[in-house]
Design an enzyme around this catalytic site. Structure first.
Site, mmCIF file in Angstrom:
data_model
loop_
_atom_site.group_PDB
_atom_site.id
_atom_site.type_symbol
_atom_site.label_atom_id
_atom_site.label_comp_id
_atom_site.label_asym_id
_atom_site.label_seq_id
_atom_site.Cartn_x
_atom_site.Cartn_y
_atom_site.Cartn_z
ATOM 1 N N ASP A 166 7.990 -9.350 22.346
ATOM 2 C CA ASP A 166 9.168 -8.572 21.926
ATOM 3 C C ASP A 166 9.109 -7.113 22.381
ATOM 4 O O ASP A 166 9.303 -6.189 21.584
ATOM 5 C CB ASP A 166 9.317 -8.588 20.397
ATOM 6 C CG ASP A 166 9.114 -9.961 19.787
ATOM 7 O OD1 ASP A 166 9.444 -10.955 20.454
ATOM 8 O OD2 ASP A 166 8.621 -10.035 18.651
ATOM 9 N N GLU B 7 18.619 -14.309 18.781
ATOM 10 C CA GLU B 7 17.896 -13.137 18.290
ATOM 11 C C GLU B 7 17.750 -12.122 19.425
ATOM 12 O O GLU B 7 18.280 -12.303 20.526
ATOM 13 C CB GLU B 7 16.514 -13.552 17.772
ATOM 14 C CG GLU B 7 15.648 -14.222 18.831
ATOM 15 C CD GLU B 7 14.421 -14.916 18.270
ATOM 16 O OE1 GLU B 7 14.376 -15.123 17.045
ATOM 17 O OE2 GLU B 7 13.522 -15.258 19.066
#
Length: 323
Positions: free
Chosen positions: A31, A201
């Protein structure tokens, strides 16, 4: 023999041989948010481990995209009393000589649990960061969006927006001037849902040629269908019509490519996609590493599919490409 050595020397001098710069640093991370502060590239990733071990964040800095310095434990749960686990997906922005780090914590599954999206602050990009609010900034599910995967974005008019959301829903909210809360929209709502087709997401936004490029991750993060898609709009609120998938795994190189960010130096034509992926020989869901590959546009401004590689990018010192 002499001819072969001469040719090898030529390749070394011209730097035209294939280098393996991906992954860009050692360790399991995911991420990543890439950003430029002054004359330095920075990457803020998730420490990729079981949720109960995700209790700190590291950062990495570089002057050229290929040589990285690790800054350990810029934030951990000892500084955030309400955060216990699952410290995720940092997003950072500089405002008035302060660095504000937004993060998710605790992986809450309902409105009855403590956790959500928090804010930490520091005088330096390498921290240490301390809790800014003493509580989560967002601790409830709004419009069905789990409060994770936050991205803070400064618009052309100086407004700051927070894009976030898991569980297949994405919200945007306008931050107030001191980042302690939100400014309601004209209709009185605070959290506006902007979920595009196939969104899962990892939202990200940038502006190019006065267009808003909104990007997100699709598929399941543990599986082969994890990927990145995007939309283009005239407004930071959309509507965001899905254009195409632009990042995905390559069965010859790595699996699970997704949850990315984009680095772009103002005045440069170079755009870099920073993302995580899983090596082919790894089956553990947390065995993820950070990579960078070049991102290109066609003549109409659409993003071309990003080819994931082992070569990655060559050294690119800041301030070299400005027009």
């Amino acid at each position: 023999m002499l001819k072969s050595l001469t040719f090898l020397a030529f390749l070394l001098l011209t730097n035209s041989y294939a280098q393996e710069n991906n992954p860009i640093f050692k360790g399991w991370y995911a991420d990543p948010e890439g950003i430029i502060f002054d004359t330095t590239y920075w990457i803020y990733p998730t420490f990729s481990a079981p949720y109960d071990s995700q209790v700190h964040l590291d950062a990495f800095s570089s002057s050229n995209l290929t040589e990285w310095t690790k800054h350990e434990r810029i934030l951990d749960t000892t500084a955030i009393k309400w955060a216990k686990r699952a410290l995720w997906a940092p997003s950072i922005i500089k405002k008035e000589n302060k660095y504000f780090l937004f993060f998710g914590a605790n992986d809450i599954q309902s409105n009855n649990e403590l956790g959500g999206i928090g804010v930490a602050v520091s005088d330096k990009p390498e921290g240490p960061f301390k809790d800014y609010l003493g509580k989560p900034l967002i601790d409830k599910f709004h419009n069905g969006a789990q409060p994770i995967d936050q991205f803070v974005f400064k618009d052309k008019n100086g407004n700051y927006y927070l894009y976030y959301g898991g569980w297949g829903h994405c919200n945007v909210a306008q931050l107030n001037k001191d980042f302690t809360g939100f400014i309601p929209f004209e209709d009185g709502t605070i959290f506006k849902e902007i979920t595009p087709e196939n969104y899962v997401e990892g939202p990200f936004m940038f502006i190019k040629d006065d267009k808003y490029y909104f990007m997100w991750s699709e598929g399941g993060w543990t599986g082969p269908d994890y990927s990145v898609a995007y939309a283009i709009a005239d407004s930071p609120f959309g509507p965001f019509k899905r254009e195409a998938k632009i990042l995905q795994q390559d069965a010859a190189i790595a699996t699970g490519a997704g949850h990315h960010s984009v680095i772009h130096e103002k005045g440069s034509d170079d755009y870099y996609m920073v993302y995580h992926r899983r090596p082919l020989n790894e089956t553990d869901q947390n065995s993820r590493e950070i990579c960078i590959d070049k991102m290109y546009f066609d003549k109409d401004g659409f993003i071309k599919p990003v080819k994931i590689s082992n070569e990655g990018v060559r050294a690119n010192p800041l301030n070299k490409n400005r027009r």
